[in-house]
Design an enzyme around this catalytic site. Structure first.
Site, short mmCIF file in Angstrom:
data_model
loop_
_atom_site.label_atom_id
_atom_site.label_comp_id
_atom_site.label_asym_id
_atom_site.label_seq_id
_atom_site.Cartn_x
_atom_site.Cartn_y
_atom_site.Cartn_z
N GLU A 37 4.56 21.90 28.97
CA GLU A 37 4.51 23.35 28.85
C GLU A 37 4.75 23.84 27.42
O GLU A 37 5.74 24.52 27.12
CB GLU A 37 5.49 23.99 29.83
N GLU A 75 2.23 19.13 37.55
CA GLU A 75 3.54 19.57 38.04
C GLU A 75 3.39 20.78 38.95
O GLU A 75 2.61 21.70 38.68
CB GLU A 75 4.47 19.94 36.88
#
Length: 508
Positions: free
Chosen positions: A252, A357
């Site tokens: 991220e 994820e």
């Protein structure tokens, strides 16, 4: 009487009823149920077997308590009532890579609290052919929000030669043993390494927690050192017999723009990832014994990065040659249409897209919530319809509070442990994942289908390596049941879906 009991059992078996070990269902509140497992008992999935010509096998789960229950249905030449779907096996799309979960510190801590036989059983529930057949394991490179402390593999400032690089107690106690158990269960497991942050002394913030970039000139000494940090990580894991399939550049990276981000992160733009990969990380891996066969996955973030992230990196041939695919997370999917995935695929068809994820937020009274699993399944289907080639869940195992996590970022997991009772709970998501991972192995292809179904049904179809057609369909209506008939090779195969239910239909 004994004869009648035996005859009754045989009849049920011949009719395709669930004949294995059924779910030991525990209901915490209406519509919140789990399957309870302990050292003496755990539910099992009936094997696919060899259905007769003209038959299909259906595995079925529902909010009302059914969990991957097997039955058979005979195809009909007559068009049934209800909704219909027609398969097109000649129109193949992306090759599927597989499914999996993450070997976080939290997962290992929870496994270590269980009797060793139960810990191994949990891993086998995920990775063995008797379980749901996971083939991916995502492995954080050092600490994350699902650790109990903040640490890197080298916390000695200005050690540019990484002479003090070492794996930690967490690796040896909480990751490596369970990764090896997974490898024993399935030697085709592919591990993906993902960093949350470089060591704090390498960042301009001086801290792993919160955003920031690597210090100094771009691709200077700190960047060079960090590229070698990846090589060291892969080398140390290779020494213990655990090679990696890929690494992501950064978990991220968008969150790294926030200096107040509450846990470990690091900032990259697409241009920064591109230049780091082509000038340092890619060459460092390719010239190392442990990294030469390791792919690089970029973005590893939400859909909003697409398609521009792929265009920036794959538009540069010097970077693209090192990169095997794009990682996507699901957390902001409601803000970005799934069509960006198809656009990315169409522009760069030689690069895979992998969901790396996903999880749902923790609710204190939410253990066994069907709806949370349904949200993820619906999103999975939409991703697959738009060229995503696999799905990796977040923590493999959490405790009753959705942790541990050093920042109290508690979430759900497919398996929850209760060490005090020496038992664990399969939440609905475990079975939802199994509806895909058990029956859509790596090497399967998504295939086209047409349907007259309404918006209550979502479905996706595959062709597995043995030529079987695999259709996964979910009924999202919590009140009204639906009937779907799949048309293939001149026959209709029908599944009846009660409210909030899920079926995998396998046609030989």
């Amino acid at each position: 009487m004994l004869f009648l009991k035996i005859a009754g059992f045989c009849l049920l078996f011949l009719l395709g009823a669930y004949a294995g070990k059924p779910c030991n269902l525990k209901t915490f509140q209406p519509n919140f149920s789990v399957c309870v497992c302990n050292e003496n008992y755990c539910d099992e999935i009936d094997p696919l077997g060899s259905p007769s010509k003209g038959e299909a096998v259906i595995y079925y789960s529902s909010q009302s308590g059914k969990r991957l229950e097997r039955s058979t249905t005979t195809g009909s030449s007559n068009k049934p009532d209800g909704f219909h779907a027609t398969l097109d096996t000649n129109n193949k799309h992306q090759k599927m890579l597989g499914f999996g979960g993450a070997f976080t510190d939290a997962a290992g801590i929870n496994l270590q609290k269980m009797p060793s036989a139960l810990a191994d059983q949990i891993i086998n529930q995920y990775y063995s052919s008797d379980g749901i057949g996971y083939t991916f394991g995502r492995v954080p490179m050092a600490s994350t929000d699902f650790s109990t402390r903040v640490y890197s593999y080298n916390d000695i400032s200005n050690d540019f030669n990484l002479q003090n690089f070492n794996l930690t107690h967490e690796d040896f106690a909480y990751k490596i043993p369970y990764m090896k158990t997974a490898m024993k269960a399935n030697n085709q497991v592919k591990f993906i390494g993902s960093p949350w942050s470089a060591p704090g002394w390498m960042k301009n913030s001086g801290n792993m927690v919160g955003g920031g970039v690597l210090k100094g000139e771009f691709n200077g000494i700190y960047y060079n050192t960090y590229a070698q940090y990846f090589v060291k990580f892969l080398t140390e894991y290779q020494k213990v017999g655990l090679p990696f399939w890929a690494v992501t550049v950064q978990n991220e990276p968008n969150t790294g723009s926030s200096t107040t981000w509450p846990w470990q992160t690091q900032y990259y733009t697409a241009e920064m990832e591109r230049d780091f990969v082509k000038k340092l990380l890619g060459p460092a891996l390719k010239t190392s014994a442990a990294g030469r066969n390791v792919g690089i996955i970029v973005s590893d973030d939400n859909r909003k990065n697409l398609p521009s992230w792929g265009d920036t990196i794959f538009g540069d041939s010097d970077a693209a040659k090192y990169v095997t695919g794009i990682g996507v997370h699901w957390y902001e999917d409601g803000q970005t249409p799934a069509s960006v995935l198809t656009t990315t695929h169409n522009r760069h068809p030689d690069k895979f897209i992998l969901a790396t994820e996903a999880c749902c937020g923790y609710r204190k009274d939410g253990l066994g919530e069907w709806f949370a699993a349904q949200l993820i399944t619906d999103d999975m289907m939409t991703d697959f319809q738009n060229y995503v080639a696999g799905w990796v869940d977040w923590n493999l195992v959490l405790d009753m509070s959705g942790g541990p996590t050093w920042v109290n970022n508690n979430v759900k997991a497919s398996i929850i442990v209760n060490p005090d009772k020496k038992e664990y709970y399969k939440a609905p998501l475990w079975h939802h994942m199994g509806h895909f991972s058990k029956f859509v192995p790596p090497g399967s292809f998504r295939i086209s289908h047409s349907t007259d179904a309404n918006g209550d049904l979502n479905m996706v179809a595959f062709l597995d390596p043995q030529g079987r057609r695999v259709v996964v369909v979910i009924n999202k209506n919590d009140v009204v049941g639906q009937k779907l008939s799949v048309f293939d090779n001149g026959k209709y195969f029908t599944a009846n879906l009660e409210p909030y239910s899920l079926a995998t239909i396998i046609i030989p």
